[in-house]
Design an enzyme around this catalytic site. Structure first.
Site, mmCIF file in Angstrom:
data_model
loop_
_atom_site.group_PDB
_atom_site.id
_atom_site.type_symbol
_atom_site.label_atom_id
_atom_site.label_comp_id
_atom_site.label_asym_id
_atom_site.label_seq_id
_atom_site.Cartn_x
_atom_site.Cartn_y
_atom_site.Cartn_z
ATOM 1 N N HIS A 370 -39.389 0.182 -31.281
ATOM 2 C CA HIS A 370 -39.707 -1.238 -31.434
ATOM 3 C C HIS A 370 -40.004 -1.853 -30.079
ATOM 4 O O HIS A 370 -39.345 -1.538 -29.086
ATOM 5 C CB HIS A 370 -38.552 -1.981 -32.110
ATOM 6 C CG HIS A 370 -38.556 -1.839 -33.603
ATOM 7 N ND1 HIS A 370 -39.035 -2.816 -34.437
ATOM 8 C CD2 HIS A 370 -38.166 -0.819 -34.397
ATOM 9 C CE1 HIS A 370 -38.925 -2.411 -35.692
ATOM 10 N NE2 HIS A 370 -38.402 -1.200 -35.697
ATOM 11 N N PRO A 371 -40.984 -2.756 -30.014
ATOM 12 C CA PRO A 371 -41.333 -3.392 -28.736
ATOM 13 C C PRO A 371 -40.351 -4.501 -28.383
ATOM 14 O O PRO A 371 -39.680 -5.065 -29.246
ATOM 15 C CB PRO A 371 -42.718 -3.974 -29.020
ATOM 16 C CG PRO A 371 -42.668 -4.315 -30.485
ATOM 17 C CD PRO A 371 -41.852 -3.209 -31.122
ATOM 18 N N GLN A 391 -44.736 -11.173 -34.636
ATOM 19 C CA GLN A 391 -44.403 -11.983 -33.464
ATOM 20 C C GLN A 391 -45.183 -13.297 -33.465
ATOM 21 O O GLN A 391 -44.652 -14.350 -33.096
ATOM 22 C CB GLN A 391 -44.644 -11.189 -32.181
ATOM 23 C CG GLN A 391 -43.712 -9.987 -32.050
ATOM 24 C CD GLN A 391 -43.471 -9.560 -30.615
ATOM 25 O OE1 GLN A 391 -43.725 -10.319 -29.672
ATOM 26 N NE2 GLN A 391 -42.944 -8.359 -30.447
#
Length: 470
Positions: A370-371, A391
């Site tokens: 996951h970023p 996001q």
């Protein structure tokens, strides 16, 4: 590798997505009265069968007589044709109630006056098979041939082909074989819902109108069952009142000439019909009328079903649901998937099982895939399409310089303490609630935070699937 197991039973149905049904005239309940005409089509050595009939009569504990005629059984069936039918014909025509006949083709052929009366009354005459016999052990080829012959004979006797079908004493193949004829507006060899539904039979969208074995006078001849007409009538009244309160439901009622056609049993049906007339809110309709309404107002919509996909298509479609972790979809494909997994929640359960049963190292790998929120990958536009959409939904793609600096500081602090990125289902949150969660969760111990992050990963997967599936 062997093919993934598939479970054919559909135990989800409409689930929480049942359509909001408004029947004609604003009725709250659609009532389908069905009269089974089987007399002259039952097991009998006269009909080429090896034994006498033993099913659905007033002879308690009846057993088939191999190679012999059973005079008492025949006489009871004869009553249905000779007396019961005409009593019911008078009742329904005088009250102007539409009726669906489940007509055994060979029985109809032996009852020309009754068929003429059905036609004159405008009743919906559906096929009840070629003979009133068991199909459970019948070879598929034989059953297919009998279905074709039943349709041929029905058309010859009635003058028009049947629009609907109900075998009753069916096999596991019956629904598929009748759908494959491609000629029937509806079939009814199921008991699994209070509403019609569509069945995908190859390229054909087949309407199924479920039937009933409980709101059915057959329970006068089975145990446990009805003893008096009042028992049956009260059960019908209670069923109607419950469905009326729910609204938008269908109520099938099964009748037989030799059973409800007896005076004492008929009295309960009369009480029920009087109750409905007083209560109101009912649409009495034939099953073909219900089929026409459903096709016009609730047509089928196909979509690609996960349980029917090949491996490559499945992984391509759902391999990114858990961030950069297609192995989860690969493992889920090997589960016993079925219709219950063709919804967002159903498929999520299958994928989440594989995530939960993975090793801690594998799950940590998913977390690390996951970023960072609003981090360097986002700035470099290297997020997955799913992460980019998520996001942006919380406004993380439009942060001020100060907000971005604060997020990066919190990200760095969080990873330094816990060893994986801060993960939260941003579509459940706002910038403010995400910031608050950052401050709270940094303070957690890593074991607690690992479990929290895993739950958030599952929640993100669920949200992603809801974008793709019902």
């Amino acid at each position: 590798m062997t093919d993934a197991p598939r479970y054919p039973r559909n135990m989800i149905g409409y689930g929480p997505r049942a359509p909001q049904v408004v029947w004609p005239g604003g009725a709250r309940v659609a009532i389908s009265l069905v009269l089974n005409y089987e007399e002259g089509g039952e097991n009998n050595v006269l009909h080429g069968d090896g034994q006498s009939e033993a099913f659905l009569s007033d002879i308690a504990g009846a057993a088939p007589w191999p190679g012999q005629r059973h005079w008492n059984m025949e006489s009871i069936y004869d009553y249905g044709a000779r007396a019961g039918f005409w009593r019911l014909h008078k009742l329904f025509t005088e009250r102007g109630l539409p009726l669906t006949i489940y007509g055994v083709a060979s029985a109809l052929a032996r009852s020309p006056e009754q068929v003429a009366a059905m036609i004159d009354a405008g009743w919906d005459i559906a096929s009840h098979g070629l003979k009133w016999v068991e199909h459970k052990d019948m070879p598929e080829a034989e059953e297919r041939a009998q279905i074709a012959e039943a349709i041929r004979l029905h058309t010859e006797v009635v003058g028009t082909p049947p629009r609907g079908w109900y075998t009753g004493r069916c096999s596991v193949n019956t629904v598929r074989l009748t759908a494959e004829t491609g000629t029937l507006d509806w079939i009814s060899d199921t008991y699994d819902d209070d509403l019609p539904y569509w069945l995908e039979a190859g390229e054909r969208d087949q309407l199924v109108i479920p039937y009933t074995l409980e709101a059915n006078d057959m329970r006068f001849a089975t145990s446990p069952g009805w003893v008096t007409g009042q028992d049956f009538g009260q059960y019908l009244i209670d069923s109607f009142d419950t469905l009326h309160a729910e609204g938008g439901r269908m109520f099938s009622i099964g009748l037989h000439c030799r059973l409800i056609g007896r005076p004492g049993k008929l009295a309960g049906l009369l009480r029920f019909l009087d109750h409905v007339a007083q209560q109101g809110g009912a649409w009495f309709a034939t099953r073909s009328q219900i089929a026409e309404f459903w096709a016009a107002n609730h047509p089928h919509q196909r979509y690609t079903r996960p349980s029917q996909m090949d491996r490559d298509s499945f992984v391509a479609a759902y391999g990114s649901i858990f961030e950069h972790s297609p192995w989860i979809a690969e493992r889920a494909y090997q589960l016993e998937l079925g219709p219950a997994h063709d919804t967002a929640l159903g498929l999520h359960n299958a994928l989440a099982r594989m995530f939960r049963s993975a090793s801690e190292a594998e799950r940590l790998g998913v977390l690390n895939a996951h970023p960072d929120l609003a981090g360097k990958l986002a700035q470099a536009k290297r997020l997955t399409a799913e992460s980019t959409h998520e996001q942006s939904s919380a406004g993380l793609d439009a942060l001020t310089d100060d907000e971005r600096s604060e997020f990066q500081r919190l990200n760095t602090e969080y990873v330094a303490k816990h060893g994986f990125p801060f993960i939260i289902a941003v579509r459940d949150n706002t910038k403010a609630s995400i910031t608050d969660a950052f401050h709270t969760r940094i303070a957690n111990d890593t074991a607690t935070e690992f479990a929290t992050a895993c739950r958030q990963v599952e929640r993100i997967a669920q949200i992603r699937l809801k974008d793709l599936l019902p």
